[in-house]
Design a protein around this motif. Structure first.
Motif, mmCIF file in Angstrom:
data_model
loop_
_atom_site.group_PDB
_atom_site.id
_atom_site.type_symbol
_atom_site.label_atom_id
_atom_site.label_comp_id
_atom_site.label_asym_id
_atom_site.label_seq_id
_atom_site.Cartn_x
_atom_site.Cartn_y
_atom_site.Cartn_z
ATOM 1 N N ASP A 42 -29.544 26.199 -34.301
ATOM 2 C CA ASP A 42 -28.508 27.545 -33.970
ATOM 3 C C ASP A 42 -28.983 26.339 -32.453
ATOM 4 O OD1 ASP A 42 -27.701 28.538 -35.937
ATOM 5 O OD2 ASP A 42 -28.936 30.502 -35.502
ATOM 6 N N LYS A 43 -27.753 26.256 -31.818
ATOM 7 C CA LYS A 43 -28.602 26.481 -29.928
ATOM 8 C C LYS A 43 -29.835 27.908 -29.638
ATOM 9 C CE LYS A 43 -23.546 28.821 -28.231
ATOM 10 N NZ LYS A 43 -22.315 28.294 -27.848
ATOM 11 N N GLU A 44 -28.778 29.325 -29.829
ATOM 12 C CA GLU A 44 -30.095 29.483 -29.481
ATOM 13 C C GLU A 44 -31.695 29.364 -29.548
ATOM 14 O OE1 GLU A 44 -27.473 30.238 -31.333
ATOM 15 O OE2 GLU A 44 -26.704 32.210 -30.764
ATOM 16 N N HIS A 45 -32.139 28.591 -30.543
ATOM 17 C CA HIS A 45 -32.924 28.249 -31.756
ATOM 18 C C HIS A 45 -33.845 26.880 -30.948
ATOM 19 C CE1 HIS A 45 -32.346 32.015 -32.753
ATOM 20 N NE2 HIS A 45 -34.036 32.660 -32.856
ATOM 21 N N ALA A 46 -33.482 26.383 -29.770
ATOM 22 C CA ALA A 46 -33.517 24.194 -30.643
ATOM 23 C C ALA A 46 -34.688 24.314 -29.182
ATOM 24 C CB ALA A 46 -32.571 24.198 -28.954
ATOM 25 N N LEU A 47 -35.409 24.631 -30.768
ATOM 26 C CA LEU A 47 -37.185 24.733 -30.298
ATOM 27 C C LEU A 47 -38.285 23.409 -29.375
ATOM 28 C CD1 LEU A 47 -38.836 26.456 -33.204
ATOM 29 C CD2 LEU A 47 -38.290 27.212 -30.828
ATOM 30 N N GLU A 48 -37.365 22.358 -29.853
ATOM 31 C CA GLU A 48 -37.390 20.498 -29.885
ATOM 32 C C GLU A 48 -36.146 20.506 -29.239
ATOM 33 O OE1 GLU A 48 -37.907 18.216 -33.304
ATOM 34 O OE2 GLU A 48 -39.086 19.828 -33.700
ATOM 35 N N ASP A 49 -35.880 18.443 -28.622
ATOM 36 C CA ASP A 49 -34.585 18.009 -28.742
ATOM 37 C C ASP A 49 -33.827 18.250 -29.712
ATOM 38 O OD1 ASP A 49 -32.795 16.282 -27.343
ATOM 39 O OD2 ASP A 49 -33.946 15.219 -29.733
ATOM 40 N N LEU A 50 -32.233 18.379 -29.833
ATOM 41 C CA LEU A 50 -31.223 19.434 -30.280
ATOM 42 C C LEU A 50 -31.058 18.281 -31.623
ATOM 43 C CD1 LEU A 50 -29.981 21.863 -31.622
ATOM 44 C CD2 LEU A 50 -28.166 20.884 -29.916
ATOM 45 N N VAL A 51 -30.511 16.869 -30.617
ATOM 46 C CA VAL A 51 -29.800 15.464 -31.075
ATOM 47 C C VAL A 51 -31.308 15.025 -32.363
ATOM 48 C CG1 VAL A 51 -29.188 13.513 -31.700
ATOM 49 C CG2 VAL A 51 -28.888 15.889 -29.692
ATOM 50 N N ALA A 71 -38.370 39.312 -41.044
ATOM 51 C CA ALA A 71 -37.919 38.219 -40.862
ATOM 52 C C ALA A 71 -36.380 37.178 -40.064
ATOM 53 C CB ALA A 71 -37.292 37.438 -42.714
ATOM 54 N N ILE A 72 -36.634 37.052 -39.178
ATOM 55 C CA ILE A 72 -35.897 36.674 -38.640
ATOM 56 C C ILE A 72 -35.236 35.410 -38.662
ATOM 57 C CG2 ILE A 72 -34.766 35.979 -35.853
ATOM 58 C CD1 ILE A 72 -36.492 38.809 -36.569
ATOM 59 N N LEU A 73 -33.380 35.283 -38.721
ATOM 60 C CA LEU A 73 -32.999 34.325 -39.631
ATOM 61 C C LEU A 73 -31.938 33.901 -37.969
ATOM 62 C CD1 LEU A 73 -31.552 36.310 -43.290
ATOM 63 C CD2 LEU A 73 -34.005 35.295 -41.945
ATOM 64 N N SER A 74 -31.656 32.774 -38.709
ATOM 65 C CA SER A 74 -30.843 32.186 -38.081
ATOM 66 C C SER A 74 -29.405 32.749 -37.672
ATOM 67 C CB SER A 74 -29.716 30.386 -37.944
ATOM 68 O OG SER A 74 -29.232 31.198 -38.723
ATOM 69 N N GLY A 75 -29.048 33.213 -35.714
ATOM 70 C CA GLY A 75 -27.725 33.696 -35.713
ATOM 71 C C GLY A 75 -28.330 34.846 -35.542
ATOM 72 N N ASP A 100 -20.347 32.690 -37.658
ATOM 73 C CA ASP A 100 -21.458 33.202 -38.356
ATOM 74 C C ASP A 100 -21.756 33.561 -39.425
ATOM 75 O OD1 ASP A 100 -23.974 33.400 -36.811
ATOM 76 O OD2 ASP A 100 -24.086 35.573 -36.538
ATOM 77 N N LEU A 101 -20.125 34.056 -39.681
ATOM 78 C CA LEU A 101 -19.722 34.790 -40.750
ATOM 79 C C LEU A 101 -19.188 33.508 -42.100
ATOM 80 C CD1 LEU A 101 -16.992 37.869 -39.847
ATOM 81 C CD2 LEU A 101 -19.575 37.478 -40.954
ATOM 82 N N ARG A 102 -18.829 32.841 -41.541
ATOM 83 C CA ARG A 102 -18.652 31.638 -41.886
ATOM 84 C C ARG A 102 -19.896 30.616 -42.926
ATOM 85 N NH1 ARG A 102 -14.470 27.332 -40.065
ATOM 86 N NH2 ARG A 102 -12.911 29.141 -40.382
ATOM 87 N N PHE A 103 -21.008 30.716 -42.039
ATOM 88 C CA PHE A 103 -22.142 29.805 -42.543
ATOM 89 C C PHE A 103 -22.635 31.044 -43.700
ATOM 90 C CE2 PHE A 103 -27.371 30.603 -42.143
ATOM 91 C CZ PHE A 103 -26.814 28.708 -42.670
ATOM 92 N N GLU A 104 -22.766 32.733 -43.476
ATOM 93 C CA GLU A 104 -23.407 33.324 -44.421
ATOM 94 C C GLU A 104 -22.918 33.317 -45.259
ATOM 95 O OE1 GLU A 104 -23.752 37.666 -43.153
ATOM 96 O OE2 GLU A 104 -23.994 36.455 -40.788
ATOM 97 N N ALA A 105 -21.427 32.790 -45.707
ATOM 98 C CA ALA A 105 -20.424 32.695 -47.350
ATOM 99 C C ALA A 105 -21.548 31.643 -47.923
ATOM 100 C CB ALA A 105 -18.969 32.385 -46.500
#
Length: 248
Positions: free
Chosen positions: A145-154, A7-11, A124-129
């Motif tokens: 995540d900015k790395e996974h912007a599959l469509e318009d971010l906003v 499973a690929i998670l955010s970050g 990243d660690l803060r989000f995991e907490a």
């Protein structure tokens, strides 16, 4: 035959769900993923729920045993058979757990210089907490995540906030985008829990300044343990309000 799921998670994080039967993969992993983008499984000693961006499923003749080496050795050269399961699960969508949208600064670079990596890792660690506290409360933490912007971010952010049960907003470093997202959530009538570290991440030693009249509702913290403690208390104290539509 047995199946190994990645499973690929955010970050760009990964979670392994090893040694499941075909029926278990379909009902416990793929179906919830297609329905909500969320999977609940036992990782380590705890059952947790995570936002999942992608699934990779591999069929192996023998169960994976970590004593014999990493799971990457077992699945090396094998074809990802996710589509086979995805097609079966498409018509069997299940209900999803309530989602909590996490507003957090998008700062630092995973592959930047040392300072950029430090900032990236901290958030990243803060989000995991936060993710762990939200999971224990019976919901799923969602961030964009900015790395996974599959469509318009906003557009994606607005969509997730609209669908969220409530929102947790980290206003550390006073990012305009975070104030925009928090304001959008407030305008929709979403309940927002505000958190912030006492000092800046980008500029260590600089006190965090909270703009607008929300400082009285701010949960300040000095480290991840205090963040988890204060967030957990805020959720439990206001649980009837935060989860009103779910409990109803």
């Amino acid at each position: 035959m047995t199946f190994q799921t990645i499973a690929i998670l955010s970050g760009d994080r990964q979670k392994t769900i090893p040694n499941r039967s075909e029926a278990e993969v379909l009902s416990e992993i793929v179906l919830p993923f297609i329905a909500s983008g969320v999977i609940t499984a036992k990782w380590g000693a705890k059952v947790q729920s995570y936002q999942v961006l992608e699934l990779r499923i591999y069929e192996t003749k023998e169960p994976w045993n970590k004593v014999r080496g990493p799971i990457s050795d077992v699945i090396k050269g094998k074809k990802n058979v996710y589509k086979r399961f995805g097609d079966k699960a498409a018509a069997l969508l299940s209900s999803n757990k309530p989602k909590v949208f996490i507003i957090t600064p998008i700062q630092g670079e995973k592959h930047g210089d040392q300072e950029q990596q430090r900032v990236f890792k901290e958030y990243d660690l803060r989000f995991e907490a936060i993710e762990g506290v939200i999971s224990e409360a019976g919901a799923v933490a969602i961030r964009i995540d900015k790395e996974h912007a599959l469509e318009d971010l906003v557009g994606r952010i607005k969509k997730e906030i609209r669908g969220a049960q409530f929102v947790v907003a980290d206003l550390t470093d006073e990012r305009p985008s975070c104030y925009f997202e928090a304001g959008f959530a407030e305008a929709l009538g979403k309940k927002v829990i505000y958190v912030a570290s006492k000092h800046s991440v980008a500029k260590p030693g600089t006190p965090t300044k909270i703009h607008f009249d929300i400082h009285m509702n701010m949960n300040f913290f000095s480290n991840h343990e205090e963040l988890k403690e204060k967030l957990s208390k805020a959720i439990e104290k206001n649980r009837s309000v935060l989860f009103d539509s779910v409990d109803a």
